[in-house]
Design an enzyme around this catalytic site. Structure first.
Site, PDB file in Angstrom:
ATOM      1  N   PRO A 177      -1.018   0.687 -10.742  1.00 28.30           N
ATOM      2  CA  PRO A 177       0.222   1.134 -10.115  1.00 28.30           C
ATOM      3  C   PRO A 177       1.376   0.203 -10.471  1.00 28.30           C
ATOM      4  O   PRO A 177       1.198  -1.016 -10.542  1.00 28.30           O
ATOM      5  CB  PRO A 177      -0.084   1.067  -8.611  1.00 28.30           C
ATOM      6  N   HIS A 180      -4.128  -5.500 -12.634  1.00 25.27           N
ATOM      7  CA  HIS A 180      -4.213  -4.552 -11.513  1.00 25.27           C
ATOM      8  C   HIS A 180      -2.872  -3.986 -11.080  1.00 25.27           C
ATOM      9  O   HIS A 180      -2.816  -3.081 -10.260  1.00 25.27           O
ATOM     10  CB  HIS A 180      -4.932  -5.170 -10.324  1.00 25.27           C
ATOM     11  N   HIS A 201       0.833  -1.207   0.000  1.00 31.23           N
ATOM     12  CA  HIS A 201       0.000   0.000   0.000  1.00 31.23           C
ATOM     13  C   HIS A 201       0.870   1.262   0.000  1.00 31.23           C
ATOM     14  O   HIS A 201       1.973   1.250   0.522  1.00 31.23           O
ATOM     15  CB  HIS A 201      -0.908   0.005   1.242  1.00 31.23           C
TER      16      HIS A 201
END
Lengths: 146, 489
Positions: free
Chosen positions: B386, B412, B212
């Site tokens: 990302p 993703h 994250h």
């Protein structure tokens, strides 16, 4: 069982898992296996070498098979960190029999200034989870979601 | 476990059926074939990887339709492969919490600002310090909303992103730019365990650790000018990307459900090759309860990202000494990449109601889909991919091809190349902060260990992954972003 001090060998081996973190833990007996696995879980999140044993918590878990029991036990231990920010430097399994484990964890509140943070563990998965006893003793394999 | 991923069976063989598409034929208990989107090079690297066995395992789920799909960022997960997509019949199929993951509605949001790179020149270090101080990692600390009570938490999981907007985080327009308007229907807070609520209470508006992050980026390249224009992106613009999920509340909700379903499967006569794939019929009591709890966790995640967006905007204003009108902070889009959603898709010429599980995969609806907000319906749904923190991230757009081939799904992220342990070994003796500074990236992180695990060398080059989905026509490149500041938990 106490967390190993700096320089002593860790209580677990890390599995080469691409996305997540896995451990293999070995011990002479089932209770020691559960103690080592709990310390390993903490050691993956925080450097527990310098944790002071100032307070304690009781963790109780239930599960059908040995593997399920270990998963439930480690989940209880994980929640002590994620809800209460409690880190343990010593774990003693006081009771372990069919379907139930009860243990006492001694430690203190997590303090980022004194306990090096290593990373969060989200959950204890059932994936490839094994607990077995052979002639060399007890062995557990656990994969954590990180 | 007879089909465990640790080498008990030889890896399944995949044969090429298209330029970037590989098929694993049906065998044993598989109900559908597997399909993997990958270049020849990516496929060669997967040949002995346990993740292909996981594609096979997912194909065993009752009610699965079409294919057990894997996107090019596929890697070994627990149960489902990461990068896995499974669509099941909404009536006859099963719901599998493992097909959603512990971090329910882990996702990404892209925030545009009115600033150019020159506007933050000389302020980058101060911005990094400010963001690191204001956006908590949420590990053993108070969250961003210290006095939150359980009653508030129950409300926020029912209301979703709007709850955060009403408390001053972001603006009302943001909500339309979130999948499902930032609120998944059917959320019932009464179905969350006390422990799930307890774990989530102090973590609203926190990043977490692992992969994250909160990043400040600059738009580096535009591939599709008309679409970039619709999204309001231009070269040199400063943007913010936030990658986080539902924190302890989501992890606990998944764990609670797996415990229930592990026991219930036998009652429903379901046999699957991996306990982590535990599932129950969608229409069963256990299935409905999980989906209502999952919706709560999804809503929590949207609140979480909305709050962090607000905190980041406040930090920019404080550090740069500007007001909201100068900053012009606005949500471009927010996607989930760990979720199960009821959707309609065409299967063999017939419209069908399906529950689409995306585990490390992103929805990529094509132009004209009615669920897209007015301003962008004609171009399709933005998809945010990302990369690793030293290279770049991509903005893609959903396509008609995704609707036809992958139930409107795409990749993703970059996908890991090295295990976390191997990445840490490669970092031994290396100053990771200095290494990234060399690349022009300012990093702030709570744990050096996490940083070492997340170094660019641990990931595939996200450009290769994005090229596969672009060439396969399941999404299209719009823009590339380069990181300036990375905040890690």
């Amino acid at each position: 069982m106490r967390a190993p001090a700096a320089g002593e060998s860790p209580v677990y081996e890390e599995i080469e898992h691409t996305a997540d973190v896995g451990i293999v833990v070995r011990a002479d007996g089932a209770a020691a296996l559960f103690e080592k696995a709990a310390l390993a879980l903490y050691a993956l999140m925080v450097d527990i070498g310098g944790v002071e044993l100032r307070g304690d918590r009781i963790a109780v878990a239930r599960g059908g098979s040995r593997a399920e029991l270990l998963q439930a036990w480690l989940s209880e231990v994980l929640v002590l960190f994620s809800s209460e920010a409690f880190v343990a430097g010593e774990v003693v399994v006081e009771e372990l029999h069919a379907g139930v484990v009860r243990g006492r964890l001694r430690g203190e509140p997590f303090d980022p200034a004194r306990h090096e943070f290593r990373g969060e563990i989200k959950a204890v998965t059932f994936h490839d989870l094994t607990v077995k006893e052979d002639r060399d003793g007890w062995c557990a394999r656990v994969i954590f979601d990180v | 476990m007879e089909n465990g991923a640790n080498g008990a069976l030889s890896p399944p063989r995949a044969t090429q059926v298209g330029a970037n598409v590989w098929e694993i034929p049906r065998q044993g208990g598989m109900r559908v074939p597997g399909r993997v989107y990958a270049s020849a090079q990516l496929m060669a690297s997967l040949r002995d990887d346990p993740c292909l066995r996981q594609v096979v395992n997912v194909a065993h789920l009752p009610g699965i339709v079409g294919y057990s799909l894997a996107m090019p960022d596929i890697h070994w997960g627990y149960g489902f492969p990461i990068g896995g997509v499974a669509a099941v019949d909404a009536e006859a199929g099963v719901v599998s919490p493992g097909g959603v993951g512990y971090d329910i509605n882990c996702g990404v949001r892209l925030v545009a600002t009115g600033l150019e790179v020159a506007d933050i020149d000389g302020q980058v270090e101060r911005l990094a310090d400010g963001l690191f101080a204001r956006v908590p990692a949420g590990v053993g600390s108070e969250g961003a909303i210290p006095k939150l009570r359980l009653a508030d938490e129950r409300r926020l999981v029912a209301e979703g992103a709007r709850w955060a907007v009403e408390r001053g985080f972001g603006s009302a327009e943001d909500v339309d730019r979130i999948e499902e308007g930032g609120r998944l229907a059917g959320a019932d807070p009464a179905l969350l365990s006390e422990r799930a609520l307890e774990r989530g209470l102090k973590q609203v508006g926190t990043l977490g650790s692992g992969n994250h992050f909160l990043e400040v980026d600059r738009v580096d390249e535009i591939y599709d000018a008309p679409v970039a224009d619709v999204l309001g992106l231009r070269v040199g613009q400063v943007t913010i990307v936030i990658h986080s999920g539902s924190r302890g509340l989501g992890y606990q909700t998944c764990d609670d459900a797996l415990r229930v379903m592990g026991g219930a499967m036998e009652r429903y006569g379901i046999r699957i090759p991996d306990r982590q794939l535990a599932c129950v019929p969608i229409t069963s009591a256990e299935g409905r309860r999980y989906l209502a709890a999952m919706a709560c966790a999804a809503n929590y995640a949207w609140v979480n990202r909305q709050v962090m967006m607000g905190l980041a905007a406040n930090t920019f204003e404080e550090v740069l000494g500007i007001g909201p009108r100068d900053l012009r902070c606005r949500l471009v889009y927010d996607v989930c990449h760990n979720i199960a959603k009821f959707e309609e898709h065409e299967v063999e010429g017939e419209r069908r109601a399906l529950l689409v599980h995306r585990k490390g995969a992103t929805r990529a609806f094509g132009p004209g889909h009615r669920s897209l907000p007015d301003g962008m319906r004609r171009v399709g749904q933005p998809v945010l991919i990302p990369g690793d923190m030293g290279r770049y991230s991509y903005v893609l757009i959903g396509t008609e091809g995704a609707m036809r081939q992958t139930f409107g799904s795409t990749c993703h992220g970059a996908g890991r190349l090295l295990s976390r342990a191997a990445s840490k070994r490669a970092c031994r003796g290396l100053d990771v902060f200095a290494e990234l500074r060399e690349r022009g990236v300012i990093v702030r992180a709570q744990g050096r260990g996490t940083l070492a695990e997340e170094m660019p060398h641990a990931y595939k080059d996200v450009a290769n992954v994005v090229d596969v989905v672009h060439d396969a026509g399941i999404s299209r490149k719009v823009a590339r972003l380069r990181p300036l500041i990375v905040i890690k938990g």
